[in-house]
Design a protein around this motif. Structure first.
Motif, short mmCIF file in Angstrom:
data_model
loop_
_atom_site.label_atom_id
_atom_site.label_comp_id
_atom_site.label_asym_id
_atom_site.label_seq_id
_atom_site.Cartn_x
_atom_site.Cartn_y
_atom_site.Cartn_z
N ASP A 4 0.81 -1.22 0.00
CA ASP A 4 0.00 0.00 0.00
C ASP A 4 0.85 1.27 0.00
O ASP A 4 0.32 2.36 -0.12
N LYS A 6 2.41 2.74 2.42
CA LYS A 6 2.32 3.58 3.62
C LYS A 6 3.56 3.51 4.50
O LYS A 6 3.77 4.39 5.33
N SER A 7 4.39 2.47 4.33
CA SER A 7 5.61 2.35 5.13
C SER A 7 6.64 1.55 4.33
O SER A 7 6.33 0.98 3.28
N THR A 10 5.53 -2.00 3.96
CA THR A 10 4.41 -2.26 3.05
C THR A 10 4.57 -1.46 1.75
O THR A 10 3.58 -1.05 1.13
N ARG A 54 11.54 6.88 -1.25
CA ARG A 54 10.49 7.56 -0.51
C ARG A 54 10.01 8.71 -1.38
O ARG A 54 10.80 9.60 -1.72
N ARG A 59 -0.31 13.65 -1.84
CA ARG A 59 -1.11 12.83 -0.92
C ARG A 59 -0.28 12.30 0.25
O ARG A 59 -0.70 11.40 0.95
N THR A 61 3.54 10.84 1.93
CA THR A 61 4.68 9.99 1.61
C THR A 61 4.22 8.64 1.09
O THR A 61 3.31 8.03 1.65
N ILE A 62 4.88 8.19 0.03
CA ILE A 62 4.63 6.86 -0.53
C ILE A 62 5.98 6.15 -0.63
O ILE A 62 6.94 6.70 -1.17
N TRP A 63 6.05 4.94 -0.09
CA TRP A 63 7.25 4.12 -0.16
C TRP A 63 7.15 3.16 -1.34
O TRP A 63 6.08 2.61 -1.60
#
Length: 70
Positions: A4, A6-7, A10, A54, A59, A61-63
């Motif tokens: 997703d 988020k981290s 993930t 990163r 929207r 941070t996206i990893w």
């Protein structure tokens, strides 16, 4: 695509990509499809055969993780 984003644990992962370049193209296609505005893309680390980026976007941070290929 998996994850997703988020981290780091993930992170988005483009499992269908055969190379790093193909994964980057898939990432930018995904951002365009979702209408996500990219502000900055930074290398955030590496480990266990993967590179991690990163992304700072409109929207949050996206990893993203990519297989390290030679």
């Amino acid at each position: 695509m998996q994850g997703d984003g988020k981290s780091r644990e993930t992170a988005l992962f483009f499992d269908e990509a055969a190379s790093h370049a193909e994964a980057i193209r898939s990432l930018y296609r995904h951002l365009a499809d979702e209408r996500i505005v990219l502000h900055r893309r930074r290398l955030a680390g590496m480990g266990r055969g993967f590179l991690y980026d990163r992304l700072e976007t409109d929207r949050g941070t996206i990893w993203v993780m990519y297989r390290m290929t030679i």
